[in-house]
Design an enzyme around this catalytic site. Structure first.
Site, PDB file in Angstrom:
ATOM      1  N   CYS A  91     -11.137   2.988   0.131  1.00  0.00           N
ATOM      2  CA  CYS A  91      -9.723   3.304   0.354  1.00  0.00           C
ATOM      3  C   CYS A  91      -9.351   2.503   1.589  1.00  0.00           C
ATOM      4  O   CYS A  91     -10.080   2.534   2.590  1.00  0.00           O
ATOM      5  CB  CYS A  91      -9.525   4.794   0.603  1.00  0.00           C
ATOM      6  SG  CYS A  91      -7.856   5.209   1.168  1.00  0.00           S
ATOM      7  N   THR A  92      -8.224   1.788   1.517  1.00  0.00           N
ATOM      8  CA  THR A  92      -7.898   0.882   2.622  1.00  0.00           C
ATOM      9  C   THR A  92      -7.486   1.620   3.898  1.00  0.00           C
ATOM     10  O   THR A  92      -7.412   1.021   4.966  1.00  0.00           O
ATOM     11  CB  THR A  92      -6.786  -0.097   2.210  1.00  0.00           C
ATOM     12  OG1 THR A  92      -5.671   0.660   1.695  1.00  0.00           O
ATOM     13  CG2 THR A  92      -7.286  -1.067   1.154  1.00  0.00           C
ATOM     14  N   HIS A  93      -7.229   2.913   3.784  1.00  0.00           N
ATOM     15  CA  HIS A  93      -6.954   3.681   5.007  1.00  0.00           C
ATOM     16  C   HIS A  93      -8.224   3.868   5.853  1.00  0.00           C
ATOM     17  O   HIS A  93      -8.136   4.095   7.060  1.00  0.00           O
ATOM     18  CB  HIS A  93      -6.408   5.072   4.650  1.00  0.00           C
ATOM     19  CG  HIS A  93      -4.948   5.094   4.322  1.00  0.00           C
ATOM     20  ND1 HIS A  93      -4.435   4.595   3.137  1.00  0.00           N
ATOM     21  CD2 HIS A  93      -3.874   5.539   5.027  1.00  0.00           C
ATOM     22  CE1 HIS A  93      -3.120   4.769   3.129  1.00  0.00           C
ATOM     23  NE2 HIS A  93      -2.747   5.333   4.260  1.00  0.00           N
ATOM     24  N   ASP A 153       0.868  -1.185   0.000  1.00  0.00           N
ATOM     25  CA  ASP A 153       0.000   0.000   0.000  1.00  0.00           C
ATOM     26  C   ASP A 153       0.903   1.234   0.000  1.00  0.00           C
ATOM     27  O   ASP A 153       2.125   1.115   0.180  1.00  0.00           O
ATOM     28  CB  ASP A 153      -0.918   0.010   1.242  1.00  0.00           C
ATOM     29  CG  ASP A 153      -1.832   1.245   1.297  1.00  0.00           C
ATOM     30  OD1 ASP A 153      -2.381   1.606   0.236  1.00  0.00           O
ATOM     31  OD2 ASP A 153      -1.978   1.855   2.366  1.00  0.00           O
ATOM     32  N   SER A 154       0.298   2.400  -0.162  1.00  0.00           N
ATOM     33  CA  SER A 154       1.059   3.648  -0.082  1.00  0.00           C
ATOM     34  C   SER A 154       1.502   3.935   1.351  1.00  0.00           C
ATOM     35  O   SER A 154       2.436   4.706   1.563  1.00  0.00           O
ATOM     36  CB  SER A 154       0.193   4.803  -0.577  1.00  0.00           C
ATOM     37  OG  SER A 154      -0.998   4.870   0.197  1.00  0.00           O
ATOM     38  N   CYS A 212      -4.641  -1.575  -1.833  1.00  0.00           N
ATOM     39  CA  CYS A 212      -4.813  -0.145  -2.080  1.00  0.00           C
ATOM     40  C   CYS A 212      -5.733  -0.003  -3.287  1.00  0.00           C
ATOM     41  O   CYS A 212      -5.441  -0.552  -4.359  1.00  0.00           O
ATOM     42  CB  CYS A 212      -3.438   0.460  -2.372  1.00  0.00           C
ATOM     43  SG  CYS A 212      -3.487   2.180  -2.904  1.00  0.00           S
ATOM     44  N   TYR A 221      -0.933   8.220  -2.671  1.00  0.00           N
ATOM     45  CA  TYR A 221      -1.055   7.813  -4.069  1.00  0.00           C
ATOM     46  C   TYR A 221      -2.238   8.518  -4.744  1.00  0.00           C
ATOM     47  O   TYR A 221      -2.221   8.751  -5.953  1.00  0.00           O
ATOM     48  CB  TYR A 221      -1.288   6.297  -4.158  1.00  0.00           C
ATOM     49  CG  TYR A 221      -0.043   5.424  -4.126  1.00  0.00           C
ATOM     50  CD1 TYR A 221       1.243   5.962  -4.009  1.00  0.00           C
ATOM     51  CD2 TYR A 221      -0.170   4.033  -4.239  1.00  0.00           C
ATOM     52  CE1 TYR A 221       2.361   5.136  -3.982  1.00  0.00           C
ATOM     53  CE2 TYR A 221       0.947   3.207  -4.228  1.00  0.00           C
ATOM     54  CZ  TYR A 221       2.209   3.754  -4.095  1.00  0.00           C
ATOM     55  OH  TYR A 221       3.309   2.924  -4.086  1.00  0.00           O
ATOM     56  N   GLY A 222      -3.276   8.779  -3.969  1.00  0.00           N
ATOM     57  CA  GLY A 222      -4.552   9.260  -4.516  1.00  0.00           C
ATOM     58  C   GLY A 222      -4.449  10.385  -5.544  1.00  0.00           C
ATOM     59  O   GLY A 222      -5.075  10.317  -6.599  1.00  0.00           O
TER      60      GLY A 222
HETATM   61  N1  DGL Z   1      -4.824   3.268   0.780  1.00  0.00           N
HETATM   62  C1  DGL Z   1      -4.952   3.714  -0.551  1.00  0.00           C
HETATM   63  C2  DGL Z   1      -6.248   3.291  -1.229  1.00  0.00           C
HETATM   64  O1  DGL Z   1      -6.829   2.335  -0.885  1.00  0.00           O
HETATM   65  C3  DGL Z   1      -4.574   5.082  -0.983  1.00  0.00           C
HETATM   66  C4  DGL Z   1      -4.375   6.203  -0.073  1.00  0.00           C
HETATM   67  C5  DGL Z   1      -3.478   7.215  -0.747  1.00  0.00           C
HETATM   68  O2  DGL Z   1      -2.261   6.992  -0.722  1.00  0.00           O
HETATM   69  O3  DGL Z   1      -4.004   8.180  -1.328  1.00  0.00           O
HETATM   70  O4  DGL Z   1      -6.701   3.912  -2.154  1.00  0.00           O
END
Ligand code: DGL
Length: 268
Positions: free
Chosen positions: A188-190, A14-15, A77, A46-47
């Site tokens: 988003c996995t966050h 993931d990022s 991600c 990453y977004g």
């Molecule tokens: N955790 C990531 C996702 O599921 C991206 C968060 C990011 O880096 O913008 O999209």
């Protein structure tokens, strides 16, 4: 036990800390498998990045995870899956890849109001994968897409429950509730790490749709049933790597997951 009998390693990327929401499900469902987690915090978030740039990062990370022994790679991600899942599958035909798909389908099946909200990032919202999923599964419902990079920042900060955090969450969630959404997809996995704050804001007005457990089940289906392979008595190796600050990652992981582990600094 010989090396040949050892369970295969699961690679997860993931990022940042977001993919730990998938990793904790993998650990819960497949506790005997060794894992290696890579957080690309040097390039977080990453977004907002172009798809080609994200694809280049995750290609390098996949190379690394496979070289470290990963037999399956989980792109934990949504943004990275949107940018590069098909590409990686074509590039490594012998390695199974599991990716994230916005959980629009279960939300569309469960909604009573006919409105679903999707919390996500720009790369996911603008990707072809999201468009396809919405066209295919949500033709009959209204989909409100809320790009919420501030929730990524909140998760990376350990998702503290403060007045500021609650205000940030309210700003993202209230427009979905105002539009009548009774399902909120965490795309988003966050965001599962921010789920307690989202729930506090939403109350009983909407349900959260989190695909983490389903993704771990998919990994289990690919990698084989644990009872089918010989297990070692000792705890399997769980490695954590970041391209950012290992101490900061370790501290946030301890906060979010209750896991204290050594983290390797790893720049590719
Ligand atoms: N955790 C990531 C996702 O599921 C991206 C968060 C990011 O880096 O913008 O999209």
């Amino acid at each position: 036990m010989t090396d040949a009998a050892r369970p295969p390693t699961i690679g997860v990327l993931d990022s940042g800390v977001g993919g730990l929401s998938i990793l904790r499900e993998i650990h819960a469902q497949l506790p005997d498998y060794p894992t290696i987690y890579y957080a690309d915090q040097a390039h977080l978030p990453y977004g907002p990045r172009p798809q080609a740039e994200i694809r280049a990062y995750i290609e390098q990370i996949s190379d690394y995870l496979i070289a470290q022994g990963a037999a399956v790679v989980v792109i934990a991600c949504h943004a990275a899956s949107a940018a590069g899942l098909h590409y990686l599958r074509a590039r490594y035909p012998d390695v199974p890849f599991v990716g994230m798909e916005p959980a629009v389908k279960p939300a569309a099946e469960r909604t009573k109001t006919g409105v679903i909200g999707v919390l996500t990032t720009t790369a996911t919202a603008e990707g072809a994968l999201y468009r396809r999923v919405v066209e295919r599964f949500a033709a009959e419902v209204r989909v409100i897409t809320q790009v919420a990079p501030s929730l990524v920042t909140l998760a990376e900060a350990g998702a503290p429950d403060t007045l500021d955090s609650r205000a940030i969450v309210a700003a993202q969630v209230d427009p979905l509730l105002a539009a009548g959404a009774d399902q909120i997809v965490l795309a988003c996995t966050h965001f599962p790490f921010v789920a307690p704050l989202i729930r506090a804001q939403v109350g009983t007005r909407a349900a959260l749709v989190d695909p983490s457990a389903a993704v771990a089940r998919q990994v289990g289906r690919i990698i084989g049933q644990p009872e089918a392979i010989a297990m070692s008595d000792s705890m399997p190796m769980r490695r954590y790597c970041t391209s950012g600050d290992p101490q900061a990652f370790a501290d946030v992981m301890a906060r979010l997951c209750g896991v204290r582990a050594e983290v390797e600094q790893c720049t590719l």
